[in-house]
Structures are given as C-alpha cells and as structure tokens.
Scaffold this motif. Structure first.
Motif, PDB file in Angstrom:
ATOM      1  N   CYS A 106      37.559 -37.063  43.801  1.00 59.89           N
ATOM      2  CA  CYS A 106      36.772 -36.608  45.678  1.00 59.89           C
ATOM      3  C   CYS A 106      37.762 -37.886  46.417  1.00 59.89           C
ATOM      4  O   CYS A 106      38.074 -39.220  45.690  1.00 59.89           O
ATOM      5  CB  CYS A 106      35.674 -37.549  45.358  1.00 59.89           C
ATOM      6  SG  CYS A 106      35.270 -37.528  46.931  1.00 59.89           S
ATOM      7  N   TYR A 154      35.452 -40.590  43.347  1.00 57.62           N
ATOM      8  CA  TYR A 154      34.699 -40.419  42.634  1.00 57.62           C
ATOM      9  C   TYR A 154      35.362 -39.474  42.039  1.00 57.62           C
ATOM     10  O   TYR A 154      36.196 -38.458  41.980  1.00 57.62           O
ATOM     11  CB  TYR A 154      32.922 -39.510  43.141  1.00 57.62           C
ATOM     12  CG  TYR A 154      32.325 -38.664  42.402  1.00 57.62           C
ATOM     13  CD1 TYR A 154      31.292 -39.134  41.636  1.00 57.62           C
ATOM     14  CD2 TYR A 154      32.895 -37.211  41.724  1.00 57.62           C
ATOM     15  CE1 TYR A 154      30.436 -38.897  40.985  1.00 57.62           C
ATOM     16  CE2 TYR A 154      32.011 -36.222  41.102  1.00 57.62           C
ATOM     17  CZ  TYR A 154      30.798 -37.112  40.295  1.00 57.62           C
ATOM     18  OH  TYR A 154      30.663 -36.131  39.359  1.00 57.62           O
ATOM     19  N   HIS A 204      28.893 -36.823  46.085  1.00 60.81           N
ATOM     20  CA  HIS A 204      28.708 -38.122  47.599  1.00 60.81           C
ATOM     21  C   HIS A 204      29.154 -37.352  49.081  1.00 60.81           C
ATOM     22  O   HIS A 204      29.126 -37.244  49.669  1.00 60.81           O
ATOM     23  CB  HIS A 204      28.704 -38.953  47.172  1.00 60.81           C
ATOM     24  CG  HIS A 204      28.443 -39.870  45.940  1.00 60.81           C
ATOM     25  ND1 HIS A 204      27.180 -39.858  45.632  1.00 60.81           N
ATOM     26  CD2 HIS A 204      28.801 -40.031  44.603  1.00 60.81           C
ATOM     27  CE1 HIS A 204      27.289 -40.767  44.573  1.00 60.81           C
ATOM     28  NE2 HIS A 204      28.306 -40.355  44.048  1.00 60.81           N
ATOM     29  N   CYS A 205      30.195 -36.593  48.938  1.00 61.35           N
ATOM     30  CA  CYS A 205      30.697 -36.333  50.212  1.00 61.35           C
ATOM     31  C   CYS A 205      30.826 -34.673  50.024  1.00 61.35           C
ATOM     32  O   CYS A 205      31.028 -33.474  48.965  1.00 61.35           O
ATOM     33  CB  CYS A 205      32.282 -36.264  50.041  1.00 61.35           C
ATOM     34  SG  CYS A 205      32.031 -38.095  49.683  1.00 61.35           S
ATOM     35  N   CYS A 260      35.376 -40.308  48.303  1.00 55.80           N
ATOM     36  CA  CYS A 260      34.413 -41.822  48.240  1.00 55.80           C
ATOM     37  C   CYS A 260      35.459 -42.364  47.063  1.00 55.80           C
ATOM     38  O   CYS A 260      34.867 -43.306  46.461  1.00 55.80           O
ATOM     39  CB  CYS A 260      33.261 -41.002  47.917  1.00 55.80           C
ATOM     40  SG  CYS A 260      33.035 -39.995  46.430  1.00 55.80           S
ATOM     41  N   CYS A 314      31.980 -33.205  45.180  1.00 58.66           N
ATOM     42  CA  CYS A 314      31.731 -34.353  44.895  1.00 58.66           C
ATOM     43  C   CYS A 314      30.424 -34.682  45.326  1.00 58.66           C
ATOM     44  O   CYS A 314      30.048 -33.621  46.444  1.00 58.66           O
ATOM     45  CB  CYS A 314      32.521 -35.364  45.898  1.00 58.66           C
ATOM     46  SG  CYS A 314      32.288 -36.835  46.041  1.00 58.66           S
TER      47      CYS A 314
HETATM   48 ZN    ZN Z   1      33.138 -38.077  47.365  1.00 60.49          ZN
END
Ligand code: ZN
Ligand code: ADP
Ligand code: ZN
Length: 743
Positions: free
Chosen positions: A475, A480, A460-461, A478, A458
C-alpha cells in the motif's frame, strides 16, 4: 532592519548573483518582491535600476559595508515586476527557493544568431521613380528593371527573395538599379516562427445563442470590473473553443493579449489551426519542442507586441505580455496542469494570481470540471456557465457497459468483448471509423481478480495494493505489505494477476481479429519522432485507417467526423490506481472518451468494458451525469477529509541513507506534531514509504498533513524549510506537494 536581494539584470544567468542592500525604514512599507528600485552601484555609486527579488531580516554581510536603497522607481509597473511577484507567490505557496521560482517564470536568454532577411525599397522620390518607370517601359532591354520597379512602386517594400524567385530579377539588374540610386537593399533581423501552416480555410463560425450568451456575460462582467474566474462546463462538442475565440477577439481589439493553455503538446497543431483561421499571424506557440532560439524569438514577439496570443502547455503561462487580458485554460481538469517537479505549482492557481496582477481574467472550460473548480463555482468563487448541447446538434453517444467478468464466464478470454467485437465488425462494414482507448496506466501493475473483478486492497486504506517485482503487494499510503496472493481474497478464484494489456498487445489482437481493417497506433512509442502526432492524427482524420488505438493521447479534444464507435478497453485501471482522485479520473476519462464518438452527422456509440460495472464513477461516466457524480464524490471526500474539502500537503523526504532519512522524517514529524498540537481539524498521516519508494537509489518517505486552512500548511512548510536549513542530515532533501487546495 530589513535587507533586500537585488538583481540588476533580470536574466537566468544573473540570478545567482544578487546584490544585497539595506532598506531604509521610511521605505519598508513600499518595497516588496518585484519592486523596481534605484541603487547606488559600484565604486562610483552610479545610480542604476534593479529589481527586489527577496526581502529578509538577516544579512550575512557586515551592515557597515552595505549601502541603502536610494528610492523606489515610481509609476509604471514593468513586466519584470509582475513576473517577480508571481515567482514570490509560487515560492510562498508551493515551497521552492526563490531562485527556482524565478527560473520558472523568467525566460532563458539564449543568444542565437538572428535570421537575416533582405528587403528592397525605393530610394528616390516618387517623381524620379515615375520618370524612370516611363523610361524602362519603352526600352526592351529594361523590362526586368520595369518589372521590379513597378512592383516596388505598388508594394512599397518587398523581400528580396520574392524579387529573385517570383519576379525573376537577376543580381546584376538589382545592382544596376541600386547604382542608379532608384532602390536600396536593407537587411532586417527577423524573428523565427514557431509553426507552419499547411492549409487554412477562413474562419466562418457564427456563435449560437448559448455561446453568445456565455461570451457576452463573461465580457460584460469583465467590463464591469468583476475579476472572478469563469468556469464553462460544456459537454464535449458544445463549442467552448469558439467562446474562447470570441472573448480573445474582444480582448485584443481593446489592446490586450491572451494566453491559451492546453493540456498537452499533442493538441498543439489542431488548436493552432483553429485559432490561426481567426487570428492569423497574431498567434504563436510556446512549448518544449521548440528550439531555444525559436522559444526566445516567440517571447520577443510577445514582449514587442508582434503577437497577441500565445498557445501552449503549462509553461506558456510565463509569456511576458505587457497587457495580458485573458488566460484560457482548456480542459482545466487535466492533471498535466500540475507541475510534477519543483515547485509543484498548479497552473490554475498561478493563472488566477497572474490575472490578478495583470487585472485580467481567467476563463476555464471542461466537460468534466475538476471537483475543485466545480466546488469553487458552487461557493461563488468562480462564475459558472453551462453549455449542455452539442454545437452541431449531434446527439451524445449511446453508451453500453460490458461486464468483463461475464465474458470470462462465457469463455471469452480476449481483451475484446463480444459486444465490442460485433460493433467493430458493423462499423467496418459501413466504412465508419473506430477509436479504441486503453489507459496509460495499464503498463503499471495493479492486481485484481479476473473472475470477480475485485482489486486486492489495503485493509487500512481505501486504495488498491501495488505489485512489486520482489513478489510483494504494497500500500502506497500506509506502507502495508503482504506477499503476492495466490487466490482472490473475495471469491477464491485463482485467476488473479496484474492488470495490463499495453497498446501493442491490443494492436496485435485487433490485427488478428480483424485482418481486413487498417490500424493506426498512437502511444509513447509511436510518437517519439517530431511531427509524428500530427502525422498519425491527420492520417486518421483523412480516413487512411479504420481503427485508431491509443492511450490518453487520443482522448483529448480531437474531432473526427467519421468516428462512430469508441471502445474503452479497461475502464477499471484508473479506478484502482490508488489515490483519492481515482474515481474522479475514471469518471473524467470515460466521459471524455465517450464524447469522441459521433461528432459528425452520424450518431455515435461507446462501449465501456469493465470489471466493476456497478461502480458509480463508471455508471455516471456512462450516462455523462456530472452533477450526480459530483454530489456522490463530494460526500466521500468530505467523509474522509480529502481535497477539495480539506487542503493537503505532502512533505516528501528523499535520501540515499535510509537511517538518516528516518531520522529526518522523525524530526519533521515531531515538529509538525508540536505545531499542530491542540489545533482542530489538522490530521497527519505517515511518515510512510512514498508511492515510488526508491528512485535512483534514493529512498523516499512521505508525510501528509491535512488542514482546513491553507495557511496552516504554508506555515508548516516554512517551519520545515527552516528546520532543514540547519539540519545536520545533509544527504536528505525535501520537496513539498500541495494538492488541490481551496484557497
Ligand atoms: Zn494502506
Ligand atoms: P468543445 O471545445 O466544447 O468540445 P468545440 O469548440 O471543439 O467544442 O466545437 C465542436 C465542433 O463544433 C467544432 O468542430 C466546431 O467548429 C463546431 N462549432 C462550434 N460552434 C459552432 C457554431 N456556432 N456553428 C457551427 N459550428 C460550430
Ligand atoms: Zn475474485
């Protein structure tokens, strides 16, 4: 004005019908959950005893119709009061109703027909018996009578089946002796037993210096009044179990009892055997495989003091011992100690609380302590003991890491690397045994590149995406989502796909590669039947097979002297399973699995197959470098604000109506925002889809809150609970999950 819910009969069946009483002002300081009180009961106001299970400042009844508590029963604390107080602790810290918590800690009273047994004993004076014996001895027709009576004269009391089977006494002989007034037959109710012993050699271990020092120090601190929990970090095979046994021995000699927690049922038999050798019938077992009647009887034995030691998983913690002195938590890092259901308690914390109530101690041990426990030990909250050598002097195994990417490059598409293949052949020739370990999570779908080993992550994470049947990658932190990729985002290779070779597939491949080897497999499928665990393990232990293939189940605790090779087939899978604990899990798994090799006289070896040979959890797992791993991992946890550096609360909302669910999540989100506004160090993540976004048609959303202080989280939990009590969206339910806190 304060009100109390009181139950007069402490059993599951009665929990739902508490009686409400008013607490007189003069008693408000004295009464807490678990207090035993006298109350006027019924029309005649008969004075009876009851237990306070809840205290509240509101009542649904007309106060004029309520009675006052008469008095607090002073003096001796009962087992029940402790259990109710423990339930209160669980309710407060993990979020559940008091009823749920009580049902957890209180035994179910399943009425079942008692097991009846007949016993024979003397019914006349010694002189009468002796003269009868004299008479019977002289007469040929009374040899049977003589046989039985002399046995009774010697033993005092004997079970009647022994008289029938071993002494060969007929019913008419028995009856005639009863009629002569010489013996009597009584019926006794026996408690059921929870296990059977097949073989048993006597206990003959003498502690080595390190073990002795560890046990002495823990015991001396206990005697000096120090109640801090102890953490024993001892390499696999260092002899932690013998230290537990020694401490328990001292405890029961001083009239106290012990609970031994083990991470899973599969380990019961071998643990029981080791303890049985030392303690015999003073031990028993509690777990979910017992019948309700068996379970009931073990709890009775504990309560009545017929046994002093109870062995079992999580639930054994709630054994009603009157004078509990020690709680052992073996392999304390195991995730099974956390209850997945409601309330989501962690056995370690509940054990510490229970020990506090009982004025006892907690001793936990592991080769790879959880980060949380080691962190507490460093802060001085736990006392730390190190055991760095194997008790039998054998060396730790030599570990090789095999990079599976180069296997693929060299044209080997098998799940077995060339190195592991050679070593298996070698061990088979030498008639030594091999364990092949495959991660349970291999059944799940994490996507990674077979060429460069990169997982699809992911953006973002710091977690990998999970493949969903609908063809998407997602994900779980979050939410995603992207369509399934066709090529590796890192190297462009088309060899990308879900990771996953189950134990069955491994077995097939091994049978093809090594047709001469005999193979056993231990996983969920092969262990459904009662007793199948033990059968597989003892068959392997008796060298009936060369290779044992299995999941996590085979990693823990087992001690096979002839195993000189352990192969870990896909070390990465736990690494990319998502979640902030994946490196910790990988490290633990590798260290524990490698530790299975070379427990006997021959030196062991271990092969770790991986797509990420440079990952620190793999590298440090291979060298069994716990300290190094701890430092490295703590830096990462601190940086990202994960436990044990921060406390974390997951609030999970679930419901069939997705829009209603969203509305509730929104309200919770607003509430927590307003509660945490302006407070430093509190972070909220989400709401987002839960790791499993839908279960049985219920959508699930999750909000994470991280805070430095645990109390901030219980405050938020209480507020959310209150809000939900009056929330119009009745289809939505809430559960709380406190992860790894640092209280
Ligand atoms: Zn994420
Ligand atoms: P751990 O629990 O630390 O992995 P164990 O308690 O299972 O280690 O001990 C490993 C093996 O060494 C066991 O077979 C045990 O019986 C044996 N052992 C432990 N301590 C001693 C000792 N003092 N003398 C002889 N054998 C020992
Ligand atoms: Zn790639």
């Amino acid at each position: 004005m304060l009100f109390a819910d009181i139950i007069v009969d402490i059993s599951h069946e009665k929990l739902d019908r508490p009686f409400e009483y008013m607490i007189p002002d003069s008693m408000s300081g004295q009464i807490k959950c678990g207090s035993m009180v006298n109350i006027p009961f019924g029309r005649g106001n008969r004075m009876i005893k009851g237990f306070v299970i809840n205290i509240k400042d509101r009542s649904d009844y007309d106060p004029l119709k309520l009675k006052y508590i008469d008095s607090v029963v002073s003096g001796s604390k009962t087992i029940e009061s402790d259990m109710i107080e423990l339930a209160w602790f669980i309710k407060t810290n993990y979020g559940s109703t008091m009823n749920q918590a009580l049902k957890l800690v209180l035994p179910v009273r399943k009425k079942s027909a008692p097991v009846l047994e007949k016993y024979i004993s003397a019914a006349a004076s010694d002189e009468e018996i002796n003269s009868a014996l004299e008479r019977f001895r002289k007469d040929k027709r009374t040899v049977a009578k003589y046989r039985l009576l002399s046995e009774i004269a010697r033993e005092g009391i004997i079970p009647s089946d022994i008289a029938a089977d071993k002494l060969n006494i007929s019913a008419s002989t028995l009856k005639s002796l009863v009629n002569e007034g010489l013996i009597r037959v009584d019926t006794k109710e026996n408690l059921r037993s929870a296990f059977t012993v097949r073989e048993c050699s006597p206990y003959n271990i003498k502690l080595n210096r390190t073990q002795q020092n560890t046990a002495d120090d823990i015991w001396n601190r206990f005697c000096a009044g120090d109640r801090r929990p102890s953490l024993i970090r001892g390499v696999t095979g260092s002899g932690k179990t013998e230290v537990y046994i020694d401490l328990i021995d001292r405890m029961i000699r001083s009239g106290k009892q012990a609970i031994v927690l083990i991470p899973e049922i599969a380990l019961t038999y071998q643990t029981v055997m080791r303890f049985y050798r030392k303690f015999g019938d003073r031990i028993s077992v509690i777990n979910s495989r017992l019948t309700p009647a068996q379970k009931h009887d073990q709890l009775e034995k504990a309560k009545k003091g017929i046994v002093d030691i109870i062995i079992g998983p999580r639930s054994a913690l709630f054994t009603p011992f009157a004078n509990l002195g020690i709680i052992i938590i073996d392999e304390e890092h195991e995730s099974t100690y956390k209850n997945e259901g409601m309330p989501g308690y962690h056995s370690r914390e509940v054990a510490v609380k229970l020990a506090e109530l009982k004025n006892g101690i907690v001793v936990m041990g592991s080769a790879t302590p959880s980060l949380e426990s080691y962190y507490k030990a460093e802060k001085g909250l736990y006392s730390l003991y190190n055991m760095t050598e194997r008790a039998r002097g054998s060396e730790l195994p030599a570990v090789d890491i095999v990079d599976m990417r180069s296997e693929l490059n060299a044209g080997n598409r098998s799940i077995i690397s060339r190195k592991l293949h050679d070593m298996i052949s070698d061990r088979l020739l030498k008639h030594e045994q091999i364990m092949l370990f495959i991660n349970r999570r291999a059944y799940q779908s994490f996507v990674s590149c077979r060429s460069c080993g990169s997982p699809v992550k992911c953006p973002h994470c710091d977690v990998s995406l999970k493949y969903h049947r609908s063809g998407f990658l997602m994900c779980h932190y979050c939410g995603y989502t992207v369509p399934m990729v066709k090529a590796c985002p890192v190297c462009g290779s088309g060899y990308i796909g879900t990771f996953g070779a189950g134990t069955q597939k491994v077995e097939e491949e091994i049978r093809t590669l090594f047709p001469e080897a005999s193979v056993l497999r231990m996983d969920m499928d092969t262990t459904k039947e009662k007793g199948s665990h033990e059968r597989i393990l003892s068959a392997f232990s008796d060298h009936e097979a060369d290779i044992l293939i299995g999941t996590q189940m085979i990693v823990k605790g087992h001690d096979f002297a002839d195993v000189t090779l352990v192969g870990i087939l896909a070390a990465d899978i736990s690494l990319y399973s998502g979640g902030y604990m994946s490196s910790e899990r990988t490290f633990q798994l590798l260290t524990q699995a490698a530790g299975r090799a070379g427990r006997g006289n021959k030196k062991g070896a271990c092969v770790i197959q991986t797509y990420s040979p440079e990952d620190y959890s793999v590298l440090m797992g291979a060298t069994q470098d716990y300290e190094g791993f701890f430092r490295h991992e703590m830096t990462y946890r601190k940086l990202l604000g994960y436990p044990p550096c921060m406390n974390m609360l997951g609030i999970m909302a679930a419901g069939t109506d997705e829009t209603a669910l969203d509305r509730v999540c929104c309200r919770i989100s607003c509430l927590t925002d307003s509660m945490t506004a302006g407070r430093e160090g509190i972070v909220k993540i989400g709401p987002s889809a839960a790791p499993v976004a839908k279960i049985q048609d219920r959508y699930r959303k999750i909000i994470y809150i991280k805070a430095g202080k645990y109390e901030e989280l219980t405050r938020i939990k209480d507020a959310v609970e209150n809000m939900m009590d009056s929330d119009p969206e009745k289809t939505v339910s809430i559960t709380f999950d406190f992860s790894m806190n640092t209280r």
